[in-house]
Write an enzyme that holds these catalytic residues in place. Structure first.
Site, PDB file in Angstrom:
ATOM      1  N   SER A 153      -5.138   2.050   1.548  1.00  0.00           N
ATOM      2  CA  SER A 153      -4.273   2.036   0.361  1.00  0.00           C
ATOM      3  C   SER A 153      -5.114   1.853  -0.896  1.00  0.00           C
ATOM      4  O   SER A 153      -6.208   1.275  -0.858  1.00  0.00           O
ATOM      5  CB  SER A 153      -3.289   0.878   0.472  1.00  0.00           C
ATOM      6  OG  SER A 153      -2.577   0.722  -0.741  1.00  0.00           O
ATOM      7  N   TYR A 166      -1.108  -8.198   1.215  1.00  0.00           N
ATOM      8  CA  TYR A 166      -1.178  -6.745   1.469  1.00  0.00           C
ATOM      9  C   TYR A 166      -2.530  -6.191   1.001  1.00  0.00           C
ATOM     10  O   TYR A 166      -3.179  -5.421   1.720  1.00  0.00           O
ATOM     11  CB  TYR A 166      -0.014  -6.028   0.788  1.00  0.00           C
ATOM     12  CG  TYR A 166       0.028  -4.550   1.107  1.00  0.00           C
ATOM     13  CD1 TYR A 166       0.282  -4.110   2.406  1.00  0.00           C
ATOM     14  CD2 TYR A 166      -0.216  -3.597   0.119  1.00  0.00           C
ATOM     15  CE1 TYR A 166       0.300  -2.750   2.711  1.00  0.00           C
ATOM     16  CE2 TYR A 166      -0.188  -2.229   0.416  1.00  0.00           C
ATOM     17  CZ  TYR A 166       0.069  -1.822   1.715  1.00  0.00           C
ATOM     18  OH  TYR A 166       0.087  -0.470   2.014  1.00  0.00           O
TER      19      TYR A 166
HETATM   20  P1  NDP Z   1       7.103   3.830   6.338  1.00  0.00           P
HETATM   21  O1  NDP Z   1       7.754   2.501   6.275  1.00  0.00           O
HETATM   22  O2  NDP Z   1       7.922   5.045   6.125  1.00  0.00           O
HETATM   23  O3  NDP Z   1       6.349   3.984   7.734  1.00  0.00           O
HETATM   24  C1  NDP Z   1       5.713   2.901   8.382  1.00  0.00           C
HETATM   25  C2  NDP Z   1       5.532   3.276   9.843  1.00  0.00           C
HETATM   26  O4  NDP Z   1       4.812   2.215  10.492  1.00  0.00           O
HETATM   27  C3  NDP Z   1       6.859   3.435  10.554  1.00  0.00           C
HETATM   28  O5  NDP Z   1       6.791   4.529  11.431  1.00  0.00           O
HETATM   29  C4  NDP Z   1       6.982   2.142  11.349  1.00  0.00           C
HETATM   30  O6  NDP Z   1       7.692   2.389  12.571  1.00  0.00           O
HETATM   31  C5  NDP Z   1       5.510   1.860  11.658  1.00  0.00           C
HETATM   32  N1  NDP Z   1       5.270   0.466  12.005  1.00  0.00           N
HETATM   33  C6  NDP Z   1       5.423  -0.624  11.231  1.00  0.00           C
HETATM   34  N2  NDP Z   1       5.133  -1.732  11.929  1.00  0.00           N
HETATM   35  C7  NDP Z   1       4.799  -1.320  13.177  1.00  0.00           C
HETATM   36  C8  NDP Z   1       4.409  -1.988  14.366  1.00  0.00           C
HETATM   37  N3  NDP Z   1       4.312  -3.318  14.417  1.00  0.00           N
HETATM   38  N4  NDP Z   1       4.117  -1.263  15.461  1.00  0.00           N
HETATM   39  C9  NDP Z   1       4.214   0.102  15.424  1.00  0.00           C
HETATM   40  N5  NDP Z   1       4.588   0.787  14.349  1.00  0.00           N
HETATM   41  C10 NDP Z   1       4.875   0.080  13.231  1.00  0.00           C
HETATM   42  O7  NDP Z   1       5.922   3.772   5.269  1.00  0.00           O
HETATM   43  P2  NDP Z   1       4.648   4.731   4.991  1.00  0.00           P
HETATM   44  O8  NDP Z   1       4.758   5.990   5.728  1.00  0.00           O
HETATM   45  O9  NDP Z   1       4.483   4.766   3.527  1.00  0.00           O
HETATM   46  O10 NDP Z   1       3.498   3.815   5.581  1.00  0.00           O
HETATM   47  C11 NDP Z   1       2.517   4.291   6.488  1.00  0.00           C
HETATM   48  C12 NDP Z   1       1.181   3.609   6.165  1.00  0.00           C
HETATM   49  O11 NDP Z   1       0.784   3.962   4.849  1.00  0.00           O
HETATM   50  C13 NDP Z   1       1.236   2.083   6.181  1.00  0.00           C
HETATM   51  O12 NDP Z   1       0.046   1.608   6.771  1.00  0.00           O
HETATM   52  C14 NDP Z   1       1.292   1.708   4.687  1.00  0.00           C
HETATM   53  O13 NDP Z   1       0.745   0.439   4.447  1.00  0.00           O
HETATM   54  C15 NDP Z   1       0.415   2.804   4.116  1.00  0.00           C
HETATM   55  N6  NDP Z   1       0.555   3.084   2.695  1.00  0.00           N
HETATM   56  C16 NDP Z   1       1.764   3.391   2.124  1.00  0.00           C
HETATM   57  C17 NDP Z   1       1.842   3.697   0.768  1.00  0.00           C
HETATM   58  C18 NDP Z   1       3.136   3.979   0.073  1.00  0.00           C
HETATM   59  O14 NDP Z   1       3.195   3.815  -1.167  1.00  0.00           O
HETATM   60  N7  NDP Z   1       4.161   4.449   0.760  1.00  0.00           N
HETATM   61  C19 NDP Z   1       0.623   3.768  -0.053  1.00  0.00           C
HETATM   62  C20 NDP Z   1      -0.581   3.418   0.651  1.00  0.00           C
HETATM   63  C21 NDP Z   1      -0.608   3.126   1.961  1.00  0.00           C
HETATM   64  P3  NDP Z   1       8.725   1.399  13.296  1.00  0.00           P
HETATM   65  O15 NDP Z   1       9.369   0.545  12.236  1.00  0.00           O
HETATM   66  O16 NDP Z   1       9.663   2.350  13.980  1.00  0.00           O
HETATM   67  O17 NDP Z   1       7.875   0.633  14.254  1.00  0.00           O
HETATM   68  C1  8X3 Z   2       0.984   0.989  -1.120  1.00  0.00           C
HETATM   69  C2  8X3 Z   2       0.528   1.220  -2.529  1.00  0.00           C
HETATM   70  O1  8X3 Z   2       0.415   0.248  -4.844  1.00  0.00           O
HETATM   71  O2  8X3 Z   2       2.363  -0.324  -3.505  1.00  0.00           O
HETATM   72  O3  8X3 Z   2      -0.103   0.800  -0.283  1.00  0.00           O
HETATM   73  O4  8X3 Z   2       0.212  -1.311  -3.010  1.00  0.00           O
HETATM   74  S1  8X3 Z   2       0.883  -0.117  -3.508  1.00  0.00           S
END
Ligand code: NDP
Ligand code: 8X3
Length: 268
Positions: A153, A166
């Site tokens: 991130s 985070y």
């Molecule tokens: P979502 O919430 O849409 O997706 C998160 C995914 O992670 C879901 O499929 C969820 O599935 C899974 N997950 C969460 N906890 C667990 C667990 N304990 N075991 C297995 N699966 C898990 O968000 P994003 O697609 O945005 O997030 C994906 C990644 O990207 C994350 O690591 C997030 O930190 C990162 N990220 C997101 C950003 C944003 O602004 N959206 C920016 C930068 C990074 P389920 O709940 O079904 O288990």
């Molecule tokens: C998610 C991006 O800016 O919300 O990883 O931390 S931010």
């Protein structure tokens, strides 16, 4: 030209929504064979059907909780069986591991922070990657040209109020990625951190614990990244020739100049 990813085995954690689901569809369209994991099986089965429709060679979905070692080990033993198939003679090989599962919980300051939120963030974003990688490596180390792609991130590079755990977790992810690149040097495996900025997925709904009003706020008046934008990048990273390693990529919306400087239009 046929895609380098056609027929390759790709494992995606957190494939039930957001980046993971879009990545499953994108690799599916390249004819890859997919192993999908997450906790919400109904959503995972839906994504599996979409990836099949997009053109995936095979798609298999299974429950996975990356915050628990027992679940990770059970998942990887299942994954090994899927790759081996029924009549397999050769050793099973995993080509691409995408450590995407994770997210943020809460926006409290350190003074107001909750143990369960901190523990969840470190369990998934940090320990989840370590556990998954340890369990997957035996299927990868004898396969030069394979890739481990960790989803980090913008929060790994900078700090913001309410983001202590985070930001620490994603900084941890970046250091795990760098460590793996050193430890795996000579195996031919590539290791990359894909680091998005503001992206509209279910991330914010999870962070604000289902409060949809609050979850909408970060995206108000601005044009955030989409899950498909990031899936395209992950696909591109995995699709480089075997001698090319993309170390890390920071991808921000054009509207996001810095963590605190996001351009917002009056009406969008
Ligand atoms: P979502 O919430 O849409 O997706 C998160 C995914 O992670 C879901 O499929 C969820 O599935 C899974 N997950 C969460 N906890 C667990 C667990 N304990 N075991 C297995 N699966 C898990 O968000 P994003 O697609 O945005 O997030 C994906 C990644 O990207 C994350 O690591 C997030 O930190 C990162 N990220 C997101 C950003 C944003 O602004 N959206 C920016 C930068 C990074 P389920 O709940 O079904 O288990
Ligand atoms: C998610 C991006 O800016 O919300 O990883 O931390 S931010």
């Amino acid at each position: 030209m046929a895609s380098r990813l056609n027929g390759k085995w790709i494992l995606i954690t957190g494939a039930s929504s957001g980046f993971g689901a879009a990545t499953a569809r994108a690799f599916g369209a390249e004819g890859a064979k997919l192993l999908l994991g997450a906790r919400r099986m109904d959503r995972l089965d839906q994504v599996a059907a979409e990836a099949r429709k997009a053109g995936a060679g095979e798609v298999h979905a299974h429950f996975l909780d990356v915050s628990k070692t027992s679940s990770v080990e059970e998942f990887m033993s299942w994954a090994r069986q899927q790759i081996a198939g029924i009549n397999a003679t050769a050793a099973p090989v995993l080509d691409v591991l995408i450590n995407n599962a994770g997210g943020a919980h809460g926006v409290e300051t350190v003074a107001e922070g909750k143990d369960e939120d901190w523990e969840m963030m470190l369990q998934t974003n940090v320990l989840g990657i370590l556990r998954m990688t340890r369990a997957a490596l035996p299927l990868m180390v004898n396969n030069p040209g394979g890739s481990i792609i960790n989803i980090g991130s913008f929060a790994a590079y900078t700090a913001y109020e309410g983001g202590a755990a985070y930001c620490a977790a994603k900084a941890g992810e970046l250091q795990i990625t760098r460590t793996l690149r050193l430890e795996l040097n000579g195996t031919g495996l590539r290791v990359c951190s894909v680091d998005p900025g503001l992206a509209e997925t279910e991330f914010s709904v999870v962070r604000f614990k289902g409060d949809l009003e609050k979850a909408k706020k970060p995206y108000e008046g601005t044009q955030p990244l989409t899950a498909e934008d990031i899936a395209e990048i992950i696909l591109w990273v995995a699709n480089r020739p075997p001698h090319v390693n993309i170390d890390q990529m920071l991808i921000k919306p054009t509207d996001q100049a810095a963590i605190h400087k996001v351009y917002r239009r009056k009406s969008l």
